[in-house]
Design a protein around this motif. Structure first.
Motif, PDB file in Angstrom:
ATOM      1  N   ALA A 126       0.866  -1.178   0.000  1.00 47.78           N
ATOM      2  CA  ALA A 126       0.000   0.000   0.000  1.00 47.78           C
ATOM      3  C   ALA A 126       0.903   1.228   0.000  1.00 47.78           C
ATOM      4  O   ALA A 126       2.049   1.159   0.459  1.00 47.78           O
ATOM      5  CB  ALA A 126      -0.909   0.004   1.218  1.00 47.78           C
ATOM      6  N   VAL A 127       0.379   2.330  -0.514  1.00 51.85           N
ATOM      7  CA  VAL A 127       1.163   3.562  -0.607  1.00 51.85           C
ATOM      8  C   VAL A 127       0.307   4.729  -0.130  1.00 51.85           C
ATOM      9  O   VAL A 127      -0.876   4.825  -0.477  1.00 51.85           O
ATOM     10  CB  VAL A 127       1.625   3.832  -2.064  1.00 51.85           C
ATOM     11  CG1 VAL A 127       2.511   5.078  -2.126  1.00 51.85           C
ATOM     12  CG2 VAL A 127       2.363   2.627  -2.638  1.00 51.85           C
ATOM     13  N   VAL A 128       0.901   5.597   0.672  1.00 46.49           N
ATOM     14  CA  VAL A 128       0.251   6.852   1.054  1.00 46.49           C
ATOM     15  C   VAL A 128       1.140   7.994   0.591  1.00 46.49           C
ATOM     16  O   VAL A 128       2.341   8.026   0.882  1.00 46.49           O
ATOM     17  CB  VAL A 128       0.009   6.936   2.574  1.00 46.49           C
ATOM     18  CG1 VAL A 128      -0.404   8.356   2.980  1.00 46.49           C
ATOM     19  CG2 VAL A 128      -1.058   5.946   2.991  1.00 46.49           C
ATOM     20  N   PHE A 129       0.542   8.913  -0.145  1.00 52.31           N
ATOM     21  CA  PHE A 129       1.248  10.089  -0.638  1.00 52.31           C
ATOM     22  C   PHE A 129       0.931  11.277   0.267  1.00 52.31           C
ATOM     23  O   PHE A 129      -0.240  11.600   0.500  1.00 52.31           O
ATOM     24  CB  PHE A 129       0.818  10.409  -2.074  1.00 52.31           C
ATOM     25  CG  PHE A 129       1.204   9.349  -3.069  1.00 52.31           C
ATOM     26  CD1 PHE A 129       2.420   9.407  -3.735  1.00 52.31           C
ATOM     27  CD2 PHE A 129       0.356   8.279  -3.323  1.00 52.31           C
ATOM     28  CE1 PHE A 129       2.775   8.422  -4.634  1.00 52.31           C
ATOM     29  CE2 PHE A 129       0.703   7.293  -4.231  1.00 52.31           C
ATOM     30  CZ  PHE A 129       1.920   7.365  -4.898  1.00 52.31           C
TER      31      PHE A 129
ATOM     32  N   LYS B  85      -2.387  -1.796  -6.320  1.00 51.93           N
ATOM     33  CA  LYS B  85      -2.020  -1.418  -4.950  1.00 51.93           C
ATOM     34  C   LYS B  85      -2.943  -0.296  -4.497  1.00 51.93           C
ATOM     35  O   LYS B  85      -3.283   0.591  -5.277  1.00 51.93           O
ATOM     36  CB  LYS B  85      -0.559  -0.976  -4.876  1.00 51.93           C
ATOM     37  CG  LYS B  85       0.392  -2.125  -5.159  1.00 51.93           C
ATOM     38  CD  LYS B  85       1.834  -1.746  -5.037  1.00 51.93           C
ATOM     39  CE  LYS B  85       2.690  -2.978  -5.339  1.00 51.93           C
ATOM     40  NZ  LYS B  85       4.125  -2.675  -5.290  1.00 51.93           N
ATOM     41  N   PRO B  86      -3.361  -0.336  -3.233  1.00 50.24           N
ATOM     42  CA  PRO B  86      -4.206   0.741  -2.734  1.00 50.24           C
ATOM     43  C   PRO B  86      -3.379   1.979  -2.429  1.00 50.24           C
ATOM     44  O   PRO B  86      -2.231   1.881  -1.975  1.00 50.24           O
ATOM     45  CB  PRO B  86      -4.814   0.157  -1.457  1.00 50.24           C
ATOM     46  CG  PRO B  86      -3.798  -0.823  -0.985  1.00 50.24           C
ATOM     47  CD  PRO B  86      -3.140  -1.381  -2.219  1.00 50.24           C
TER      48      PRO B  86
ATOM     49  N   GLY C 230      -8.679   5.979  10.239  1.00 47.41           N
ATOM     50  CA  GLY C 230      -9.699   5.417   9.361  1.00 47.41           C
ATOM     51  C   GLY C 230      -9.141   5.041   8.003  1.00 47.41           C
ATOM     52  O   GLY C 230      -9.488   3.985   7.444  1.00 47.41           O
ATOM     53  N   MET C 231      -8.268   5.885   7.468  1.00 43.50           N
ATOM     54  CA  MET C 231      -7.666   5.571   6.175  1.00 43.50           C
ATOM     55  C   MET C 231      -6.752   4.351   6.285  1.00 43.50           C
ATOM     56  O   MET C 231      -6.745   3.479   5.408  1.00 43.50           O
ATOM     57  CB  MET C 231      -6.889   6.778   5.640  1.00 43.50           C
ATOM     58  CG  MET C 231      -6.381   6.596   4.218  1.00 43.50           C
ATOM     59  SD  MET C 231      -5.636   8.104   3.560  1.00 43.50           S
ATOM     60  CE  MET C 231      -4.126   8.162   4.505  1.00 43.50           C
ATOM     61  N   LEU C 232      -6.007   4.259   7.372  1.00 35.38           N
ATOM     62  CA  LEU C 232      -5.139   3.099   7.578  1.00 35.38           C
ATOM     63  C   LEU C 232      -5.957   1.816   7.730  1.00 35.38           C
ATOM     64  O   LEU C 232      -5.567   0.769   7.208  1.00 35.38           O
ATOM     65  CB  LEU C 232      -4.254   3.331   8.805  1.00 35.38           C
ATOM     66  CG  LEU C 232      -3.158   4.384   8.611  1.00 35.38           C
ATOM     67  CD1 LEU C 232      -2.667   4.901   9.961  1.00 35.38           C
ATOM     68  CD2 LEU C 232      -2.002   3.816   7.790  1.00 35.38           C
ATOM     69  N   ASP C 233      -7.067   1.901   8.438  1.00 28.57           N
ATOM     70  CA  ASP C 233      -7.949   0.730   8.563  1.00 28.57           C
ATOM     71  C   ASP C 233      -8.419   0.263   7.182  1.00 28.57           C
ATOM     72  O   ASP C 233      -8.456  -0.941   6.903  1.00 28.57           O
ATOM     73  CB  ASP C 233      -9.172   1.066   9.417  1.00 28.57           C
ATOM     74  CG  ASP C 233      -8.856   1.210  10.897  1.00 28.57           C
ATOM     75  OD1 ASP C 233      -7.772   0.774  11.335  1.00 28.57           O
ATOM     76  OD2 ASP C 233      -9.715   1.767  11.624  1.00 28.57           O
ATOM     77  N   GLU C 234      -8.789   1.220   6.338  1.00 28.34           N
ATOM     78  CA  GLU C 234      -9.275   0.859   5.002  1.00 28.34           C
ATOM     79  C   GLU C 234      -8.143   0.295   4.147  1.00 28.34           C
ATOM     80  O   GLU C 234      -8.348  -0.677   3.405  1.00 28.34           O
ATOM     81  CB  GLU C 234      -9.910   2.081   4.334  1.00 28.34           C
ATOM     82  CG  GLU C 234     -10.533   1.797   2.982  1.00 28.34           C
ATOM     83  CD  GLU C 234     -11.737   0.878   3.023  1.00 28.34           C
ATOM     84  OE1 GLU C 234     -12.252   0.553   1.940  1.00 28.34           O
ATOM     85  OE2 GLU C 234     -12.176   0.458   4.117  1.00 28.34           O
ATOM     86  N   LEU C 235      -6.960   0.855   4.242  1.00 26.13           N
ATOM     87  CA  LEU C 235      -5.808   0.300   3.519  1.00 26.13           C
ATOM     88  C   LEU C 235      -5.555  -1.138   3.953  1.00 26.13           C
ATOM     89  O   LEU C 235      -5.299  -2.014   3.120  1.00 26.13           O
ATOM     90  CB  LEU C 235      -4.558   1.156   3.768  1.00 26.13           C
ATOM     91  CG  LEU C 235      -4.478   2.493   3.051  1.00 26.13           C
ATOM     92  CD1 LEU C 235      -3.327   3.322   3.606  1.00 26.13           C
ATOM     93  CD2 LEU C 235      -4.323   2.310   1.543  1.00 26.13           C
TER      94      LEU C 235
END
Length: 195
Positions: A82-85, A112-113, A174-179
């Motif tokens: 997974a990637v977060v920008f 990839k999410p 919340g975003m991490l849970d969804e990832l």
């Protein structure tokens, strides 16, 4: 993604501007992600990553890289589940460094999410995030609906610390849970594609 290891989350801090607050925002989100406990969190900061504007002769989809910086970037993204920008808003859009980082590669992003932590002044970086979403979708990423938006982000910075509010922490979690929920399904797709 193996059940024997935590999924790898690659946090990409995209601002390269001197005097930026992107490093502070990235550190805050990285701390939240590590406290979440669902990921092996890794960070790539484009301000310190030597990644010139597209300088490979072959098309990125061919993966015939010749430069050490592209090979290293390819390996970092390939390992990610997974990637977060971490994305600032400049002139109602995203920085060129973010686009270049995506454009240097192609297949490594597939299935990839992607999450976005955007920041700015009045809009909180929303215009940058909206403009960036189609870029990520085009390289085969699944962009989450949830994102983290930091409005008037400069006011939240105290030295090298981001004084995030409770709603910021909640949005990040919340975003991490969804990832974490989506990543295994997309890993299965990647496995089927490479089998």
């Amino acid at each position: 993604m193996s059940t024997h290891r935590a999924p790898v989350l690659q946090v990409v801090v995209t601002s390269t501007r001197p005097g930026r607050i992107g490093g502070v925002v990235g550190s805050w989100f990285t701390d939240v992600a590590r406290a979440h406990g669902g990921f092996d969190v890794r960070v790539s900061d484009l301000a310190t990553l030597p990644l010139p504007l597209l300088d490979e002769e072959a098309e990125p989809w061919e993966r015939r890289y010749t430069h050490a910086h592209t090979l290293a970037w390819s390996a970092a993204v390939e390992q990610a589940d997974a990637v977060v920008f971490v994305l600032p808003e400049y002139n109602s859009s995203f920085p060129a460094s973010a686009k270049n980082a995506v454009d240097c590669l192609f297949q490594e992003w597939h299935d990839k999410p992607a999450g976005i932590v955007c920041y700015g002044n009045t809009s909180g970086g929303l215009r940058a995030a909206l403009a960036f979403r189609p870029v990520l979708s085009t390289v085969g990423m699944t962009v989450l609906r949830q994102q983290v938006t930091l409005q008037h982000a400069g006011r939240l910075v105290d030295g090298d610390v981001l004084r995030a509010q409770d709603d910021h922490d909640a949005a990040a979690t919340g975003m991490l849970d969804e990832l974490a929920r989506v990543a295994p399904h997309l890993a299965a797709l990647r496995g089927a594609r490479t089998a």
